[in-house]
Write an enzyme that holds these catalytic residues in place. Structure first.
Site, PDB file in Angstrom:
ATOM      1  N   ARG A 123      32.962  45.572  22.731  1.00 36.32           N
ATOM      2  CA  ARG A 123      32.424  45.369  24.096  1.00 36.32           C
ATOM      3  C   ARG A 123      30.912  45.548  24.110  1.00 36.32           C
ATOM      4  NH1 ARG A 123      32.688  50.993  27.321  1.00 36.32           N
ATOM      5  NH2 ARG A 123      33.195  52.322  25.565  1.00 36.32           N
TER       6      ARG A 123
ATOM      7  N   GLU B  46      38.430  41.243  41.475  1.00 37.26           N
ATOM      8  CA  GLU B  46      38.418  40.401  40.286  1.00 37.26           C
ATOM      9  C   GLU B  46      38.847  38.970  40.582  1.00 37.26           C
ATOM     10  OE1 GLU B  46      39.976  43.312  40.668  1.00 37.26           O
ATOM     11  OE2 GLU B  46      38.806  44.693  39.419  1.00 37.26           O
TER      12      GLU B  46
ATOM     13  N   PHE C 159      42.411  43.792  34.318  1.00 39.36           N
ATOM     14  CA  PHE C 159      42.077  43.479  35.708  1.00 39.36           C
ATOM     15  C   PHE C 159      41.618  42.030  35.868  1.00 39.36           C
ATOM     16  CE2 PHE C 159      41.016  48.187  35.622  1.00 39.36           C
ATOM     17  CZ  PHE C 159      42.295  48.533  36.012  1.00 39.36           C
TER      18      PHE C 159
ATOM     19  N   HIS D  38      38.087  46.789  26.973  1.00 40.01           N
ATOM     20  CA  HIS D  38      39.131  47.812  27.069  1.00 40.01           C
ATOM     21  C   HIS D  38      40.522  47.208  26.868  1.00 40.01           C
ATOM     22  CE1 HIS D  38      35.616  49.681  28.758  1.00 40.01           C
ATOM     23  NE2 HIS D  38      36.189  50.851  28.719  1.00 40.01           N
TER      24      HIS D  38
ATOM     25  N   ASP E 166      43.085  57.049  29.653  1.00 39.96           N
ATOM     26  CA  ASP E 166      43.291  56.478  30.989  1.00 39.96           C
ATOM     27  C   ASP E 166      44.741  56.039  31.220  1.00 39.96           C
ATOM     28  OD1 ASP E 166      40.959  56.839  32.366  1.00 39.96           O
ATOM     29  OD2 ASP E 166      40.134  54.853  31.938  1.00 39.96           O
TER      30      ASP E 166
ATOM     31  N   GLN F  15      45.413  50.933  32.840  1.00 37.39           N
ATOM     32  CA  GLN F  15      44.150  50.308  32.427  1.00 37.39           C
ATOM     33  C   GLN F  15      44.271  49.631  31.060  1.00 37.39           C
ATOM     34  OE1 GLN F  15      41.581  51.647  34.928  1.00 37.39           O
ATOM     35  NE2 GLN F  15      43.583  52.257  35.706  1.00 37.39           N
TER      36      GLN F  15
ATOM     37  N   ARG G 174      37.395  48.973  23.544  1.00 37.70           N
ATOM     38  CA  ARG G 174      36.578  50.097  23.984  1.00 37.70           C
ATOM     39  C   ARG G 174      35.994  50.903  22.821  1.00 37.70           C
ATOM     40  NH1 ARG G 174      38.441  55.828  25.244  1.00 37.70           N
ATOM     41  NH2 ARG G 174      36.495  56.789  25.886  1.00 37.70           N
TER      42      ARG G 174
HETATM   43  C1  LIG Z   1      41.759  46.587  39.893  1.00 36.27           C
HETATM   44  C2  LIG Z   1      40.856  47.581  39.302  1.00 36.27           C
HETATM   45  N1  LIG Z   1      39.598  47.204  38.960  1.00 36.27           N
HETATM   46  C3  LIG Z   1      38.758  48.105  38.398  1.00 36.27           C
HETATM   47  C4  LIG Z   1      39.164  49.388  38.151  1.00 36.27           C
HETATM   48  C5  LIG Z   1      38.242  50.366  37.447  1.00 36.27           C
HETATM   49  N2  LIG Z   1      37.782  51.405  38.373  1.00 36.27           N
HETATM   50  C6  LIG Z   1      38.343  52.646  38.379  1.00 36.27           C
HETATM   51  S1  LIG Z   1      37.707  53.645  39.556  1.00 36.27           S
HETATM   52  C7  LIG Z   1      36.640  52.438  40.083  1.00 36.27           C
HETATM   53  C8  LIG Z   1      35.707  52.710  41.226  1.00 36.27           C
HETATM   54  C9  LIG Z   1      36.440  53.181  42.445  1.00 36.27           C
HETATM   55  O1  LIG Z   1      35.574  53.519  43.474  1.00 36.27           O
HETATM   56  P1  LIG Z   1      36.157  54.071  44.833  1.00 36.27           P
HETATM   57  O2  LIG Z   1      37.269  53.207  45.289  1.00 36.27           O
HETATM   58  O3  LIG Z   1      35.024  54.229  45.784  1.00 36.27           O
HETATM   59  O4  LIG Z   1      36.796  55.454  44.418  1.00 36.27           O
HETATM   60  P2  LIG Z   1      36.238  56.944  44.564  1.00 36.27           P
HETATM   61  O5  LIG Z   1      34.804  56.898  44.977  1.00 36.27           O
HETATM   62  O6  LIG Z   1      37.067  57.578  45.610  1.00 36.27           O
HETATM   63  O7  LIG Z   1      36.422  57.580  43.227  1.00 36.27           O
HETATM   64  C10 LIG Z   1      36.799  51.276  39.319  1.00 36.27           C
HETATM   65  C11 LIG Z   1      36.017  50.040  39.485  1.00 36.27           C
HETATM   66  C12 LIG Z   1      40.490  49.740  38.515  1.00 36.27           C
HETATM   67  N3  LIG Z   1      40.993  50.966  38.281  1.00 36.27           N
HETATM   68  N4  LIG Z   1      41.288  48.835  39.094  1.00 36.27           N
END
Ligand SMILES: Cc1ncc(C[n+]2csc(CCOP(=O)(O)OP(=O)(O)O)c2C)c(N)n1
Ligand SMILES: [Mg+2]
Lengths: 305, 322
Positions: free
Chosen positions: B17, B65, B90, B116, B124, B128, B174
């Site tokens: 990556r 996505e 994703f 990943h 994770d 994921q 990853r």
């Molecule tokens: C469909 C999907 N895309 C990307 C991710 C990767 N990811 C994990 S947490 C996150 C950010 C989440 O932010 P938020 O919803 O604001 O959560 P918080 O601030 O409460 O931790 C991302 C992009 C995922 N888990 N699922």
């Protein structure tokens, strides 16, 4: 620190999330529920859960502290005051349900479930290790008393609506709560489910948005602004309530208002601070998905005395 | 072909990556039509490097996505070369309908990069972990599907993907990956690389399993078994000529990949073998299961994706070949 624990892995197929009562009479049986805690008691539990969150993520050396800490008061209020549930009888059909749609915040859920008596407290520090029931994201194969496996963002409201409609069909008083991240609501499915919830008048669902202003890559306003949040939910036909998500009485009042709201689902927009309770994590995007170092764990635990 | 006697020291290099993120910046310098979309994972996919150098050509899509894939399609219709990146699971799973109807069907010049991939993301856990996206991507007519093993092949294949006109999916990982190739190695989409010649059995591997196949070959050589090792960095279109030759010359083929066996490289190779030169085959991959949380090393061990498993498969194949 305890080592990896052994467990019997439950295959998804053998797991029935909804065991319907065999007779309607058994549904009426009074189930001893969690005793409701007072606000000061919940504040004590909240602090303890923050310590557990820091310790378990520190021990795992990976995980998501920020969004776990921002949700503590909301989750505490659900598990120790609002929800009708019984850790001794986790599959009670009429229980209220909680889905952590933002599954990466699993540590806050694990802490609440362990504090409630669903799962062992002394194994929290096995988080993310091979064989632990405390998987990186909530996994019903390992903890059958979880309501759902989550981790792919954007799906929880749909799940909640399905569960809530099933409760309606079963004439069950069960209510379903689902917590979303403010970044998560960028997923289109969230708004598809929002439309569905209003259209089908699913008033036994409460969506809680943990509005902490930060997502993975940085501040929500810089990645994809979601404002005006309450207005969006209102435009989709939901009753929206804005509160301070760290103020337990305000959270209780919002749940009460939601329970009294008929004909439409409720969204609680909970303004929170990501990393709340640990000075160097508060409002710091770095601690979305970075574990504290051993030194940082010490410092954080001192602050959480 | 790399000389047979090359000693592979398999020194850990960049994660594929990271090599992707660096190559993407270089691609951006060479071609101003390259635009990049990311879904709140730019720090993990390394598209943040492109964002830093070309802020005007980087588009933050938020955690959305499916929308990102269709936005990329729009860019492609307008003549740009969009690269849309996220975790493999994703971007491919959430964006699959968009990949099907909006990208593959009109055969748009969209590059999808998944990071990943596989179970080696570790802690994770399965939500994921992408273990089915190669099957999904290969099912899309006209798509090129790449699965590089190290930083050298990733860099070369990112540039090849940008130069290729049509939809491409690149699968990256990853973890830091062992370096297999010398920096000057040339790669061509659709042309597998024969790393080690051998006559008793062929191991066809892709991604992280290429290094495991090399380790297995070294152990098997000590047992007096002559193993041919081939890197299938391109899963689609499949290099049928190399497969047919391996089947004819060694009479046994083991396929190893960090993916579900169902729909993966192995069944694609098996189809080619069945159609051209049937021979004994064995498969190393995930057997109809999701994994769990753990360290990458523990998981690769528990789910049977290390050199030990390649060696066992070779023994099974040779026993059946008699
Ligand atoms: C469909 C999907 N895309 C990307 C991710 C990767 N990811 C994990 S947490 C996150 C950010 C989440 O932010 P938020 O919803 O604001 O959560 P918080 O601030 O409460 O931790 C991302 C992009 C995922 N888990 N699922
Ligand atoms: Mg957030």
């Amino acid at each position: 620190m305890p080592g990896p624990i052994s467990h019997s892995k439950i295959e998804p197929d053998s797991f029935t999330p909804f065991r319907r009562c065999s007779s309607s009479a058994s549904c009426k049986i009074e189930v001893p529920m969690m005793q409701k805690k007072t606000v000061p008691e919940m504040q004590v539990i909240a602090k303890r859960m923050r310590r557990e969150i820091i310790e378990m993520i520190g021990a795992a050396k990976s995980g998501h502290p920020g969004g776990s800490l921002s949700a503590v008061e909301l989750v505490v209020t659900l598990y120790f005051n609002e929800m009708r549930h019984d850790p001794a009888n986790p599959k009670w059909a009429d229980r209220d349900r909680f889905i952590l749609s933002k599954g990466h915040a699993a540590p806050v859920l694990y802490a609440a479930m362990a504090e409630s008596g669903y799962t062992p407290l002394d194994q929290l520090n096995t988080l993310r290790k091979l064989g632990s029931i405390y998987q990186g994201h909530p996994d019903v194969r390992f903890i059958p008393s979880l309501e759902a496996s989550t981790g792919s963002l954007g799906e929880g409201v749909s799940l909640a609506l399905g569960m809530a409609l099933a409760a309606r069909l079963n004439a069950s008083p069960s209510r379903t709560y689902v917590m979303l991240g403010d970044g998560e609501i960028q997923e289109g499915q969230v708004w598809e489910s929002a439309m569905f919830g209003a259209f089908h008048k699913v008033d036994n669902v409460v969506a809680i948005v943990d509005y902490n202003g930060i997502q993975l890559d940085g501040f929500v306003k810089d990645i994809m602004e979601v404002k005006p949040l309450a207005d969006k939910w209102r435009a989709f036909g939901w009753h929206a309530i804005e509160i301070n998500g760290h103020d337990i009485p305000a959270i209780q009042a919002a749940f009460q208002e939601a329970a009294g709201t008929k004909g439409v689902p409720t969204a609680i927009i909970a303004h929170t601070i990501k990393g709340k309770g640990v000075s160097f994590m508060e409002n710091n995007p770095k601690f979305h998905g970075t574990a504290p170092t051993p030194d940082e764990v010490k410092l954080a635990l001192q602050e959480l005395q | 072909m790399i000389p047979t006697k090359t000693k592979f020291d398999l020194k850990l290099g960049m994660a594929t990556r990271e090599a992707f993120g660096k190559a993407l910046v270089e691609a951006g310098r060479r071609n101003k039509d390259v635009v990049v979309c990311d879904a709140d994972l730019s720090k993990s996919t390394y598209t943040s490097l492109f964002h830093h150098e070309f802020p005007d050509r980087f588009f933050s899509c938020g955690i959305a996505e499916a929308n990102m894939v269709a936005i990329a399609a729009g860019f492609a219709y307008a003549g740009k070369i969009p690269v849309a990146a996220s975790f493999s699971c994703f971007v491919v799973n959430k964006g699959f309908e968009q990949l099907r109807v909006t990208v593959a069907y009109p055969k748009l010049n969209v590059k999808i990069v998944g990071t990943h991939s596989g179970i080696s993301i570790g802690e994770d856990g399965p939500s994921q972990m992408s273990v089915e996206e190669t099957a999904l991507a290969c099912s899309l007519p006209g798509f090129v599907v790449l699965s590089p093993a190290d930083e050298v092949s990733t860099t070369a294949l990112v540039h090849a993907a940008i130069d290729h006109v049509g939809p491409v999916f690149i699968r990256t990982g990853r973890m830091k990956a062992p370096v297999i190739y010398p920096a000057e190695q040339k790669f061509e989409i659709g042309k597998a690389v024969e790393l080690i010649d051998g006559s008793d059995v062929t191991v066809i591997a892709t991604g992280l399993l290429v290094a495991e196949a090399i380790r297995a070959q070294e152990a098997l050589e000590a047992e007096g078994i002559s193993v041919r090792v081939i890197d299938f960095h391109t899963v689609k279109p499949l290099d049928r000529e190399t497969i047919t030759r391996a089947a004819a010359e060694t009479g046994a083929i083991v396929v190893a990949e960090e993916h579900l066996i169902d729909g993966g490289l192995g069944v694609r190779v098996a189809q080619a073998v069945a159609e051209t030169h049937p021979c004994v085959m064995e498969f190393v991959g995930l057997h109809d299961t999701y994994a769990e949380s753990g360290s990458p090393e523990q998981l690769l061990d528990k789910y049977g994706l290390i050199s030990r498993d390649v060696i066992a498969a070779v023994h099974r194949a040779l026993a059946r070949k008699k």
